[in-house]
Design a protein around this motif. Structure first.
Motif, short mmCIF file in Angstrom:
data_model
loop_
_atom_site.label_atom_id
_atom_site.label_comp_id
_atom_site.label_asym_id
_atom_site.label_seq_id
_atom_site.Cartn_x
_atom_site.Cartn_y
_atom_site.Cartn_z
N TRP A 52 65.07 133.55 39.85
CA TRP A 52 64.52 134.68 40.61
C TRP A 52 63.29 134.20 41.37
N GLU A 53 63.50 133.89 42.63
CA GLU A 53 62.41 133.53 43.52
C GLU A 53 62.17 134.72 44.46
N GLU A 54 61.02 135.31 44.37
CA GLU A 54 60.69 136.44 45.24
C GLU A 54 59.19 136.57 45.34
N ALA A 55 58.72 136.76 46.56
CA ALA A 55 57.29 136.95 46.81
C ALA A 55 57.08 138.26 47.57
N PRO A 56 55.97 138.98 47.27
CA PRO A 56 55.02 138.66 46.20
C PRO A 56 55.67 138.76 44.82
N THR A 104 46.13 139.08 43.07
CA THR A 104 47.52 138.66 43.28
C THR A 104 48.39 139.90 43.48
N PRO A 105 49.04 140.03 44.62
CA PRO A 105 49.90 141.21 44.82
C PRO A 105 51.09 141.21 43.87
N SER A 137 59.35 137.39 38.71
CA SER A 137 59.85 136.41 39.66
C SER A 137 58.91 135.22 39.80
N ILE A 138 59.44 134.16 40.39
CA ILE A 138 58.62 133.02 40.83
C ILE A 138 58.25 133.30 42.28
N PRO A 139 56.97 133.54 42.57
CA PRO A 139 56.61 133.89 43.94
C PRO A 139 56.35 132.69 44.85
N GLN A 144 50.37 124.25 41.57
CA GLN A 144 49.01 124.70 41.32
C GLN A 144 48.92 126.22 41.26
N LYS A 145 49.59 126.89 42.18
CA LYS A 145 49.56 128.35 42.20
C LYS A 145 50.27 128.93 40.99
#
Length: 260
Positions: A52-56, A104-105, A137-139, A144-145
């Motif tokens: 699950w990759e989603e930003a924010p 962080t949103p 999710s992984i944003p 580093q973030k």
């Protein structure tokens, strides 16, 4: 969420989650079950899955929602698997406070059920599905973030929350093998084992350049990315980390580690 005593502080895990056929493996399900049996019982589980990759950063469902069977071409029985764990709305509130307080949103995706990076290992580790689970999710894929997100989430461990980064220690589906271990997978796994044992965070952060066969082990880095959330959540305890599961599955390293 009530704060337990210091003795109940939960460890932080990074595990290689496998694919749906993991359930049929002769060894791996038992390894995961033995691992969970050695842990304190969590009050809730926070899953960070490579799938699950989603930003924010997004919070998944906090009430009963069907699983996401995010794979294709497998026998029908794998699509009938269920994992009806309770939602974790209280944990979701805590995550929002910790991350939004740091600027962080955070967004909510209330219809997003657990994907196979979350439920495949949970079925083996906590088969009763009676512990609340929240997936986030992984944003970003920036190590580093991701470590900073892990640092922000670390206080949850003192509230009995098991933080789990779920990926795969090597992940190159174009090079899967039904027999034997490719050299690139073994080399990367050995390098990663040594870097973790030495708590060499700088090397791990720059794994794409410092690890042997880094580009082959992770053509995309989403399956290594959850490790950095775990490392952030375990900062200060990295020297005491240990590999709980090692070895290979279809040529991929299934190394899984525990901190705390």
């Amino acid at each position: 969420m009530n704060t337990p005593s210091a003795a109940e502080r939960m460890p932080a895990l990074y595990l290689s989650h496998g694919a749906p056929p993991l359930a049929d493996d002769a060894l791996w399900p038992g390894q995961l079950a033995a691992w969970s049996a050695s842990l304190p019982r969590p009050r809730a589980i926070l899953m960070v899955s490579a799938h699950w990759e989603e930003a924010p950063l997004a919070l998944g469902a906090t009430e009963a929602t069907p699983l996401i069977h995010d794979f294709w071409g497998f026998p029908e029985r794998y699509y009938r698997v269920r994992y009806d764990a309770p939602g974790a709305p209280g944990l979701a509130d805590s995550v929002r406070k910790l991350l939004r307080g740091a600027g962080t949103p955070v967004q909510d995706v209330p219809d997003r059920g657990l994907d196979h990076g979350a439920y495949v290992p949970l079925v083996e580790m906590f088969p009763d599905a009676d512990i609340p689970v929240l997936q986030v999710s992984i944003p970003t894929l920036d190590p580093q973030k991701l470590m900073e997100i892990g640092r922000r989430l670390a206080p949850l461990r003192d509230e009995g929350v098991l933080i789990v980064g779920s990926g795969f220690f090597t992940h190159n589906l174009a090079a899967l093998r039904y027999a034997g271990v490719p050299g690139w997978s073994a080399e990367f796994d050995d390098w990663g084992r040594a870097a973790l044992a030495a708590a060499d965070v700088d090397a791990l952060l720059d794994f794409e350049h410092k690890a042997p066969a880094g580009q082959l082990a992770h053509p995309r880095t989403e399956h290594f990315a959850p490790l950095f959330v775990t490392l952030g959540a375990a900062e200060g305890e990295l020297a005491a980390g240990r590999s709980v599961i090692d070895g290979f599955w279809m040529g991929l390293a299934k190394r899984s580690v525990q901190f705390g």
